[in-house]
Design an enzyme around this catalytic site. Structure first.
Site, PDB file in Angstrom:
ATOM      1  N   ASP A  20      -2.572 -13.794   3.101  1.00 22.62           N
ATOM      2  CA  ASP A  20      -1.385 -13.353   4.052  1.00 22.62           C
ATOM      3  C   ASP A  20      -0.512 -14.516   4.334  1.00 22.62           C
ATOM      4  OD1 ASP A  20      -3.073 -10.959   4.430  1.00 22.62           O
ATOM      5  OD2 ASP A  20      -4.325 -11.693   5.994  1.00 22.62           O
ATOM      6  N   GLU A  29      -0.825  -0.886  -4.444  1.00 22.57           N
ATOM      7  CA  GLU A  29      -2.201  -0.177  -4.238  1.00 22.57           C
ATOM      8  C   GLU A  29      -1.769   1.388  -4.076  1.00 22.57           C
ATOM      9  OE1 GLU A  29      -6.108  -0.082  -1.785  1.00 22.57           O
ATOM     10  OE2 GLU A  29      -4.928  -1.633  -1.577  1.00 22.57           O
ATOM     11  N   ASP A  86       0.823  -1.376   0.027  1.00 22.27           N
ATOM     12  CA  ASP A  86       0.130   0.012   0.089  1.00 22.27           C
ATOM     13  C   ASP A  86       0.844   1.179  -0.032  1.00 22.27           C
ATOM     14  OD1 ASP A  86      -2.608  -1.397   0.474  1.00 22.27           O
ATOM     15  OD2 ASP A  86      -1.538  -2.013   2.109  1.00 22.27           O
TER      16      ASP A  86
END
Length: 253
Positions: free
Chosen positions: A239, A116, A44
């Protein structure tokens, strides 16, 4: 898209790195994901107060560090003082919030990276332009994908790097229905990233028949992974990369 020729299917994306085993969005997590044979890592990206690209998921630093405040209000020097590992486990004490440049230097030539674009709090800021410049600087054009819930950010990054794949992130439920429908075509993209709750066999078939790949986020349940593989999904954000690897191996025997 050159990168897609080298990205296997089904693709295992390490969600914020190997975040079941190390603190999310840290160099430790990304390095571990590479060791665990994830095909790609997901991270991110957002801007610090002084315009540096930092890798952190939340708008604030409270959940993942020992600090307080909004990421966009803190300069890089202040963000670098925070411990991004101790709250996860004392074994990771001293892990820092990395910059995107540091991630590229650490693992950029060892894996593919889904970036992202998380300029949701400031959708008009310079994040797409700064990310594109950094991707070029580090010779990562053919090793990255971009994703975002922000269609404007995807349009902007596409203009700057038109040969780099784009994944349209679909908000779960009704709010993201437009992205999963033909309306999504007005955003340049090569893949749809669907939430688990919205993924159906029909959605996968429809999108693939129209030339798109379909990825699903975030899956840590082996039964769900097996089901989505049977449906023909192109990739899984997880994950737990070893779990996904084991499940794929079991399904392909």
């Amino acid at each position: 898209m050159t990168m897609y020729k080298n990205l296997p299917r089904p693709t295992v994306f390490a969600h914020r790195g190997a975040s079941a085993y190390a603190p999310e969005n840290t160099l430790a997590s990304f390095r571990l994901a590479v060791q665990q044979n994830a095909d790609a890592i997901e991270l991110d990206a957002k801007l610090s107060a002084d315009g540096h690209i930092v890798v952190i998921h939340d708008q604030t630093v409270e959940r993942t560090t020992d600090g307080k405040g909004l990421v966009q209000d803190l300069p890089l020097a202040a963000l670098k003082e925070l411990d991004a590992g101790r709250t996860y486990d004392q074994a990771f004490r001293g892990e820092r919030i990395p910059t995107l440049s540091e991630v590229f230097e650490a693992v950029g030539q060892q894996t593919f990276i889904n970036i992202e674009l998380k300029n949701y709090a400031a959708p008009a800021n310079a994040l797409p332009e700064k990310v594109a410049a950094l991707v070029r600087k580090h010779n990562m054009v053919h090793r990255v994908l971009f994703s975002s819930f922000n269609p404007i950010a995807l349009h902007r990054i596409h203009k700057l790097l038109p040969k780099t794949p784009i994944c349209l992130l679909s908000i779960p439920g009704l709010a993201g229905a437009w992205a999963r429908s033909p309306l999504g075509r007005w955003v340049p993209h090569q893949a749809l990233n669907s939430a688990v709750r919205d993924l159906t066999k029909g959605l996968i078939a429809r999108k693939q028949n129209n030339g798109y790949r379909v990825y699903v986020y975030t899956v840590n349940n082996p039964e769900q992974i097996s089901r989505f593989l049977k449906w023909g999904v192109d990739g899984i954000f997880t994950d737990d990369p070893p779990l996904a690897r084991r499940t794929i191996k079991a399904e392909t025997r």
